[in-house]
Write a protein that holds these residues in place. Structure first.
Motif, PDB file in Angstrom:
ATOM      1  N   ASP A   1       0.871  -1.227   0.149  1.00 42.73           N
ATOM      2  CA  ASP A   1       0.032   0.129  -0.082  1.00 42.73           C
ATOM      3  C   ASP A   1       0.835   1.166  -0.047  1.00 42.73           C
ATOM      4  O   ASP A   1       0.716   2.366  -0.679  1.00 42.73           O
ATOM      5  N   GLY A   2       1.977   1.235   0.813  1.00 41.27           N
ATOM      6  CA  GLY A   2       2.702   2.347   1.013  1.00 41.27           C
ATOM      7  C   GLY A   2       3.506   2.720  -0.524  1.00 41.27           C
ATOM      8  O   GLY A   2       3.623   3.777  -0.917  1.00 41.27           O
ATOM      9  N   GLY A   3       3.787   1.460  -1.320  1.00 35.15           N
ATOM     10  CA  GLY A   3       4.327   1.569  -2.761  1.00 35.15           C
ATOM     11  C   GLY A   3       3.347   2.347  -3.541  1.00 35.15           C
ATOM     12  O   GLY A   3       3.663   3.021  -4.587  1.00 35.15           O
ATOM     13  N   HIS A   4       2.019   1.895  -3.445  1.00 39.72           N
ATOM     14  CA  HIS A   4       0.943   2.507  -4.483  1.00 39.72           C
ATOM     15  C   HIS A   4       0.880   4.006  -4.143  1.00 39.72           C
ATOM     16  O   HIS A   4       0.914   4.799  -4.926  1.00 39.72           O
ATOM     17  N   ILE A   5       1.019   4.399  -2.788  1.00 40.55           N
ATOM     18  CA  ILE A   5       1.055   5.770  -2.160  1.00 40.55           C
ATOM     19  C   ILE A   5       2.272   6.758  -2.925  1.00 40.55           C
ATOM     20  O   ILE A   5       2.100   7.802  -3.369  1.00 40.55           O
ATOM     21  N   LEU A   6       3.454   6.081  -2.538  1.00 40.50           N
ATOM     22  CA  LEU A   6       4.688   6.617  -3.223  1.00 40.50           C
ATOM     23  C   LEU A   6       4.595   6.714  -4.706  1.00 40.50           C
ATOM     24  O   LEU A   6       5.000   7.861  -5.343  1.00 40.50           O
ATOM     25  N   TYR A   7       4.044   5.772  -5.463  1.00 41.76           N
ATOM     26  CA  TYR A   7       4.001   5.826  -6.807  1.00 41.76           C
ATOM     27  C   TYR A   7       2.912   7.190  -7.318  1.00 41.76           C
ATOM     28  O   TYR A   7       3.364   7.905  -8.371  1.00 41.76           O
ATOM     29  N   GLY A   8       1.938   6.932  -6.569  1.00 46.28           N
ATOM     30  CA  GLY A   8       0.901   8.256  -6.746  1.00 46.28           C
ATOM     31  C   GLY A   8       1.575   9.584  -6.474  1.00 46.28           C
ATOM     32  O   GLY A   8       1.388  10.575  -7.234  1.00 46.28           O
ATOM     33  N   LEU A   9       2.435   9.618  -5.439  1.00 50.04           N
ATOM     34  CA  LEU A   9       3.047  11.051  -5.231  1.00 50.04           C
ATOM     35  C   LEU A   9       3.968  11.391  -6.185  1.00 50.04           C
ATOM     36  O   LEU A   9       4.304  12.465  -6.511  1.00 50.04           O
ATOM     37  N   VAL A  10       5.037  10.547  -6.657  1.00 54.44           N
ATOM     38  CA  VAL A  10       6.003  10.823  -7.325  1.00 54.44           C
ATOM     39  C   VAL A  10       6.508  10.408  -8.679  1.00 54.44           C
ATOM     40  O   VAL A  10       7.177  10.789  -9.164  1.00 54.44           O
ATOM     41  N   GLY A  11       5.394   9.426  -8.973  1.00 53.82           N
ATOM     42  CA  GLY A  11       5.499   9.034 -10.470  1.00 53.82           C
ATOM     43  C   GLY A  11       6.507   7.699 -10.496  1.00 53.82           C
ATOM     44  O   GLY A  11       7.066   7.301  -9.603  1.00 53.82           O
ATOM     45  N   ARG A  12       6.467   7.077 -11.686  1.00 55.51           N
ATOM     46  CA  ARG A  12       7.165   5.773 -12.029  1.00 55.51           C
ATOM     47  C   ARG A  12       8.567   6.100 -11.890  1.00 55.51           C
ATOM     48  O   ARG A  12       9.547   5.389 -11.198  1.00 55.51           O
ATOM     49  N   ARG A  13       9.367   7.006 -12.526  1.00 61.69           N
ATOM     50  CA  ARG A  13      10.743   7.312 -12.530  1.00 61.69           C
ATOM     51  C   ARG A  13      11.242   7.405 -10.962  1.00 61.69           C
ATOM     52  O   ARG A  13      12.321   6.819 -10.683  1.00 61.69           O
ATOM     53  N   TRP A  14      10.756   8.291 -10.249  1.00 64.03           N
ATOM     54  CA  TRP A  14      11.274   8.488  -9.191  1.00 64.03           C
ATOM     55  C   TRP A  14      10.910   7.376  -8.038  1.00 64.03           C
ATOM     56  O   TRP A  14      11.709   6.871  -6.911  1.00 64.03           O
ATOM     57  N   HIS A  15       9.850   6.632  -8.228  1.00 67.08           N
ATOM     58  CA  HIS A  15       9.811   5.329  -7.599  1.00 67.08           C
ATOM     59  C   HIS A  15      10.691   4.524  -7.690  1.00 67.08           C
ATOM     60  O   HIS A  15      10.869   3.627  -6.831  1.00 67.08           O
ATOM     61  N   ARG A  16      11.087   4.242  -8.992  1.00 67.86           N
ATOM     62  CA  ARG A  16      12.113   3.272  -9.329  1.00 67.86           C
ATOM     63  C   ARG A  16      13.332   3.551  -8.594  1.00 67.86           C
ATOM     64  O   ARG A  16      14.272   2.378  -8.501  1.00 67.86           O
ATOM     65  N   ILE A  17      13.588   4.887  -8.296  1.00 66.93           N
ATOM     66  CA  ILE A  17      14.753   5.113  -7.655  1.00 66.93           C
ATOM     67  C   ILE A  17      14.716   4.871  -5.981  1.00 66.93           C
ATOM     68  O   ILE A  17      15.548   4.439  -5.259  1.00 66.93           O
ATOM     69  N   ILE A  18      13.446   5.585  -5.421  1.00 63.84           N
ATOM     70  CA  ILE A  18      13.234   5.574  -4.008  1.00 63.84           C
ATOM     71  C   ILE A  18      13.063   4.053  -3.525  1.00 63.84           C
ATOM     72  O   ILE A  18      13.698   3.776  -2.382  1.00 63.84           O
ATOM     73  N   SER A  19      12.058   3.345  -4.122  1.00 67.82           N
ATOM     74  CA  SER A  19      11.818   2.053  -3.473  1.00 67.82           C
ATOM     75  C   SER A  19      12.768   1.155  -3.302  1.00 67.82           C
ATOM     76  O   SER A  19      12.854   0.400  -2.361  1.00 67.82           O
ATOM     77  N   PRO A  20      13.821   1.041  -4.442  1.00 73.36           N
ATOM     78  CA  PRO A  20      14.999   0.098  -4.157  1.00 73.36           C
ATOM     79  C   PRO A  20      15.601   0.535  -2.887  1.00 73.36           C
ATOM     80  O   PRO A  20      16.401  -0.178  -2.120  1.00 73.36           O
ATOM     81  N   ILE A  21      15.924   1.880  -2.800  1.00 72.38           N
ATOM     82  CA  ILE A  21      16.906   2.379  -1.822  1.00 72.38           C
ATOM     83  C   ILE A  21      16.558   2.135  -0.493  1.00 72.38           C
ATOM     84  O   ILE A  21      17.014   1.319   0.503  1.00 72.38           O
ATOM     85  N   ILE A  22      14.876   2.068  -0.375  1.00 75.83           N
ATOM     86  CA  ILE A  22      14.214   1.987   0.955  1.00 75.83           C
ATOM     87  C   ILE A  22      14.317   0.301   1.371  1.00 75.83           C
ATOM     88  O   ILE A  22      14.659  -0.034   2.157  1.00 75.83           O
ATOM     89  N   PHE A  23      14.177  -0.446   0.081  1.00 71.60           N
ATOM     90  CA  PHE A  23      14.185  -1.713   0.344  1.00 71.60           C
ATOM     91  C   PHE A  23      15.534  -2.388   0.957  1.00 71.60           C
ATOM     92  O   PHE A  23      15.697  -3.225   1.757  1.00 71.60           O
ATOM     93  N   VAL A  24      16.702  -1.818   0.361  1.00 69.30           N
ATOM     94  CA  VAL A  24      17.755  -2.201   0.625  1.00 69.30           C
ATOM     95  C   VAL A  24      18.261  -1.892   2.022  1.00 69.30           C
ATOM     96  O   VAL A  24      18.853  -2.638   2.805  1.00 69.30           O
ATOM     97  N   ALA A  25      17.756  -0.575   2.254  1.00 66.95           N
ATOM     98  CA  ALA A  25      18.152  -0.485   3.756  1.00 66.95           C
ATOM     99  C   ALA A  25      17.358  -0.951   4.609  1.00 66.95           C
ATOM    100  O   ALA A  25      17.748  -1.430   5.864  1.00 66.95           O
ATOM    101  N   PHE A  26      15.947  -1.654   4.396  1.00 70.36           N
ATOM    102  CA  PHE A  26      15.360  -2.505   5.278  1.00 70.36           C
ATOM    103  C   PHE A  26      15.861  -3.637   5.501  1.00 70.36           C
ATOM    104  O   PHE A  26      15.957  -4.328   6.561  1.00 70.36           O
ATOM    105  N   LEU A  27      16.350  -4.639   4.291  1.00 67.86           N
ATOM    106  CA  LEU A  27      17.126  -5.625   4.265  1.00 67.86           C
ATOM    107  C   LEU A  27      18.287  -5.541   5.025  1.00 67.86           C
ATOM    108  O   LEU A  27      18.551  -6.632   5.830  1.00 67.86           O
ATOM    109  N   PHE A  28      18.945  -4.437   4.859  1.00 66.06           N
ATOM    110  CA  PHE A  28      20.340  -4.308   5.573  1.00 66.06           C
ATOM    111  C   PHE A  28      20.191  -4.382   7.049  1.00 66.06           C
ATOM    112  O   PHE A  28      20.728  -4.798   7.914  1.00 66.06           O
ATOM    113  N   TYR A  29      19.072  -3.351   7.525  1.00 66.43           N
ATOM    114  CA  TYR A  29      18.544  -3.484   8.877  1.00 66.43           C
ATOM    115  C   TYR A  29      18.310  -4.884   9.271  1.00 66.43           C
ATOM    116  O   TYR A  29      18.477  -5.258  10.589  1.00 66.43           O
ATOM    117  N   ALA A  30      17.336  -5.643   8.828  1.00 68.93           N
ATOM    118  CA  ALA A  30      16.878  -6.909   9.178  1.00 68.93           C
ATOM    119  C   ALA A  30      17.909  -7.589   9.413  1.00 68.93           C
ATOM    120  O   ALA A  30      17.983  -8.588  10.486  1.00 68.93           O
TER     121      ALA A  30
END
Length: 383
Positions: free
Chosen positions: A229-258
């Protein structure tokens, strides 16, 4: 029977089964024992007490899913009613469910539709969870309620906390401590009208536990990654181009923390060859797990392998300088499922248009909700 009726039958059946499994799970948490191992066995009346957990918890979950459902229908996107997912392992205490989901039966055309459908669910569930927590913290049972769960503690008198909350005692009964989040802390400090239970015993209080789990799942859904759901919200806020940059950065940070702190440099600084080889084998498996989680980040497998290896090396470096720093490995399975199966990127919308300042405010509000609900270490197990 038509396909539609067959699907409706399955959905109703899944809901009934989920109500049963969450009721059993609620009774197990309330009484601090598994249905299989209870001695004396839980009575039918005690099992029915699990409804104090299952009904409010499923109420939040249902509002969440129907928030998606009605918003999709409003946007003329074909959608199914929710499918509930029961989960009960018998001897192993669970939450009774893995949640629920709806299926979109037609394509979402615009980023506005993605935004509206994505944000409606968690916000609807969040406001119901607020009401649940308000009720739970303003209707706390008396302090001696805990003695109905652990009657053996009563003989210890007022000094019982000094005996039952030691590491040995907590491990002996397999206690679960609920982690901290800002909203739960607010209710404990400013709303509670009775004795607030210890975080080690919070799971025995069905309304509080259901409310805490509601916040936990709301936070998970609001992660701005992929098609959550947060990914859909982010996509609506910033569009596809920025989503493809922001989403993997947050994912890698989350995986790193885990995985941070799971393996430490000090684990390999030992003279015993057998222990060293065992740790090295576990580490290799962990690197493979990270590779699996990041396998859809990049089409080139060697690049993914380098990312996985680099992440683990960085974690080991941090453990060398800061050995006490640890993440939360309980998030690792979720991160693997998210990265390998759900995906980190978002499917493109046919039409991308500005969403307007009102939706932007809602989007930032959803980020605030995520911050309020998120717990860095939601469940701390004692074994």
């Amino acid at each position: 029977m038509s396909r539609t009726r067959r699907r409706l039958f399955i959905q109703i059946l899944l809901f009934v089964v989920t109500l049963v499994t969450t009721t059993i799970a609620g009774a197990e948490w309330m009484h601090g024992t598994s249905l299989f191992y209870a001695n004396p066995p839980l009575t039918f009346t005690q099992v029915l007490e699990g409804l104090y957990f299952s009904v409010p918890f499923l109420l939040v979950l249902t509002f969440h899913e129907f928030g998606h459902y009605f918003t999709a229908r409003y946007n003329k996107v074909k959608v199914t009613l929710p499918f509930y997912i029961p989960l009960w392992f018998g001897p192993f205490t669970t939450m009774g469910t893995m949640g629920a989901f709806i299926q979109l039966r037609s394509r979402v055309k615009t980023n506005k539709q993605y935004f509206d459908i994505g944000i409606a669910g968690p916000l609807a569930g969040f406001f119901v969870a607020l009401g649940l927590l308000w009720y739970g913290f303003t209707h706390l049972p008396p302090a001696d309620y805990i003695f109905t769960i652990h009657p053996e503690w009563k003989a210890l008198g007022d000094q019982y906390p000094q005996h039952v909350y030691t590491e040995e005692a907590l491990a002996g009964r397999g206690a679960v401590k609920l982690g901290d989040n800002l909203l739960f802390w607010f209710f404990e400090k400013f709303v509670a009208t009775g004795p607030v239970p210890s975080p080690y015993d919070m799971a025995n209080y069905p309304f509080l536990f259901a409310g805490y789990l509601s916040l936990f799942f709301t936070a998970l859904n609001l992660f701005p990654i992929g098609q959550l759901d947060g990914g859909h919200i982010l996509y609506g806020l910033v569009g596809r181009r920025w989503h493809r940059i922001i989403s993997p950065i947050i994912f890698v940070a989350f995986l790193f923390y885990a995985g941070l702190g799971w393996f430490k440099y000090q684990d390999f600084n030992q003279s015993n060859t057998d222990d060293f080889l065992i740790q090295a084998g576990y580490l290799a498996a962990y690197i493979g797990l990270n590779f699996m989680a990041m396998s859809r980040l990049h089409p080139d497998r060697w690049t993914v392998a380098a990312l996985a290896l680099g992440m683990v090396l960085m974690q080991l470096v941090i453990s060398y300088f800061f050995p006490a720093v640890e993440g939360y490995r309980g998030f690792l399975l979720f991160a693997v499922m998210l990265g390998r199966f759900l995906g980190v990127y978002h499917p493109p919308a046919e039409i991308e248009v500005p969403i307007g300042w009102k939706r932007q405010l809602l989007g930032w509000f959803s980020l605030l909700v995520f911050v309020l609900c998120f717990s860095p270490k939601p469940f701390i197990m004692f074994e």
